[in-house]
Design a protein around this motif. Structure first.
Motif, short mmCIF file in Angstrom:
data_model
loop_
_atom_site.label_atom_id
_atom_site.label_comp_id
_atom_site.label_asym_id
_atom_site.label_seq_id
_atom_site.Cartn_x
_atom_site.Cartn_y
_atom_site.Cartn_z
N THR A 288 1.84 -19.40 -18.28
CA THR A 288 0.84 -18.50 -18.86
C THR A 288 -0.57 -19.09 -18.74
O THR A 288 -1.53 -18.36 -18.58
N LYS A 289 -0.61 -20.42 -18.79
CA LYS A 289 -1.89 -21.10 -18.63
C LYS A 289 -2.47 -20.86 -17.23
O LYS A 289 -3.67 -20.64 -17.08
N LYS B 99 -3.81 -17.17 -16.52
CA LYS B 99 -5.19 -16.95 -16.95
C LYS B 99 -6.18 -17.25 -15.82
O LYS B 99 -7.06 -16.46 -15.51
N ARG B 100 -5.98 -18.39 -15.17
CA ARG B 100 -6.88 -18.78 -14.07
C ARG B 100 -6.72 -17.85 -12.88
O ARG B 100 -7.69 -17.54 -12.20
N ASN C 85 7.49 -20.88 -21.08
CA ASN C 85 6.06 -20.81 -20.81
C ASN C 85 5.75 -20.22 -19.44
O ASN C 85 4.66 -20.39 -18.95
N THR C 86 6.72 -19.56 -18.82
CA THR C 86 6.54 -19.09 -17.45
C THR C 86 6.81 -17.60 -17.38
O THR C 86 7.85 -17.15 -17.86
N VAL D 262 0.80 -11.84 -23.06
CA VAL D 262 1.18 -13.24 -22.86
C VAL D 262 0.00 -14.19 -23.07
O VAL D 262 0.20 -15.34 -23.43
N ILE D 263 -1.22 -13.73 -22.80
CA ILE D 263 -2.39 -14.59 -23.04
C ILE D 263 -2.96 -14.18 -24.38
O ILE D 263 -3.69 -13.20 -24.49
#
Lengths: 197, 184
Positions: free
Chosen positions: B75-76, B79-80, B112-113, B173-174
């Motif tokens: 998820t991190k 965002k990018r 987290n994916t 998710v974000i």
């Protein structure tokens, strides 16, 4: 040549005996060549690590690891040290209660321990007193329970939070077979399953 | 509605010329997520030589046409990726690369994916495999070229028209959404 491969454990044994003499309550065991394990109560960890660093040249803290003993209600912290003069890896283990996950920070002994403690704090929810930097580390905007604890159900969490493809075909098929059928070519020998060769 | 004699199947002649040009100059954003990026160097270099199709790498999103998602997205990272995608100039295309973008792949139970990329970004072409070999990558690009020349690769229009739907799915998710708004 044979004599080189079979190592005697003299250095390891001498070192283990030395620890046992100084720290009477600790349980010391030579695991194999170049590896010694010390199990001690949690309150002995900071003095022992200082002793190991200053007296036995364990100047390298390789890692701090954590094990979740769910059934026994413990977290086990493993401090992995390395001595360049003796070539011994030292595993210092202690257990802390699971319902009260607090321990003391050792970042005054090794500076970089702070980072390992941040990771353990994020993944297991253990707080380290004295470490002021226990914030967000690898996970962003995480609001669930600490994910590496064994009672955290990752499958359930991922099904609840991440949409799956509902029309997906779940059976595995031979991709090469499908492609050769579609293109009307013959499958090369090396690509065939062993039963058909 | 005036019909030009040069128009073909309801497409303007200028669109046909433009798609001819853009299909032969697919510039890929040099951005790798997950392990799939390891297949890109052999695809680009002399053995498979993707540059003969006009496929080459670009350093910034504003120069690139194709966003190649090479593997799992935490998820991190998502965002990018969304920020990079929104900075790209249209027409822009997304290629999902490897089974992780299709249904999560080996990260199907990760906490987290994300599992399926097209909930969050409009994907034009998926390349399956774990990993897809350079031949498969090139085949995916050729498929994209066909779609561009037929006027089918309209993911970016879909994204622009359904921006609210995509935003709501992205915000699921974000959670802490602090992103600039871009206008198209």
């Amino acid at each position: 040549m044979m004599n080189d491969t079979i190592k005697d454990l003299k250095t390891e044994q001498a070192f283990a005996n030395q620890i046992q003499k100084t720290f009477k309550t600790a349980r010391v065991r030579v695991v194999r060549e170049k590896r010694v394990e010390v199990i001690m109560s949690a309150d002995m960890i900071p003095p022992y690590l200082t002793h190991a660093k200053n007296q036995h040249d364990f100047e390298h803290l390789t890692h701090i690891s954590c094990v979740d003993w769910l059934e026994e209600g413990h977290f086990e912290l493993v401090y992995i040290l390395w001595s360049y003069s003796m070539n011994i890896q030292l595993l210092v283990k202690c257990r802390i209660p699971r319902h009260e996950p607090e321990f003391i920070s050792i970042h005054k002994i090794w500076d970089h321990a702070e980072t390992y403690e941040r990771e353990i704090h994020e993944m297991y929810g253990i707080t380290f007193a004295g470490n002021d930097n226990l914030g967000e580390f690898l996970l962003e905007d995480w609001d669930g329970p600490p994910p590496m604890r064994r009672d955290f159900d990752t499958v359930k969490y991922s099904q609840e939070n991440f949409k799956d493809r509902m029309d997906a075909r779940q059976d595995a098929q031979n991709v090469r077979e499908t492609i050769t059928k579609r293109s009307g070519e013959e499958m090369p020998d090396f690509a065939k399953p062993y039963s058909l060769r | 509605m005036d019909i030009n004699i040069n128009d073909k199947d309801g497409r303007k002649i200028v669109d046909i010329i433009q798609s001819y040009a853009s299909k032969h100059s697919l510039w890929v954003l040099a951005y790798g997520t997950g392990c799939g990026a390891i297949e890109i160097p052999p695809t680009m270099t002399s053995r498979y030589d993707a540059e003969r199709f006009g496929i080459t790498g670009r350093p910034t999103p504003r120069m690139a046409d194709v966003l190649l998602i090479t593997g799992y997205l935490a998820t991190k990272t998502l965002k990018r990726v969304i920020r990079s995608y929104e900075q790209m100039q249209s027409p822009k295309y997304v290629i999902g690369f490897g089974s992780c973008t299709i249904n999560g792949g080996m990260y199907w139970d990760s906490y987290n994916t994300i599992k399926s990329l097209d909930h969050y970004l409009p994907v034009d072409v998926y390349i399956n495999g774990c990993m897809p070999r350079p031949e498969a990558v090139i085949s995916g690009f050729v498929k994209l070229q066909e779609m561009i020349s037929n006027g089918e690769a309209k993911g970016w229009e879909k994204y622009r028209d359904n921006i609210d739907l995509y935003r709501s799915q992205q915000k699921e998710v974000i959670k802490n959404w602090q992103m600039p708004d871009y206008n198209w």
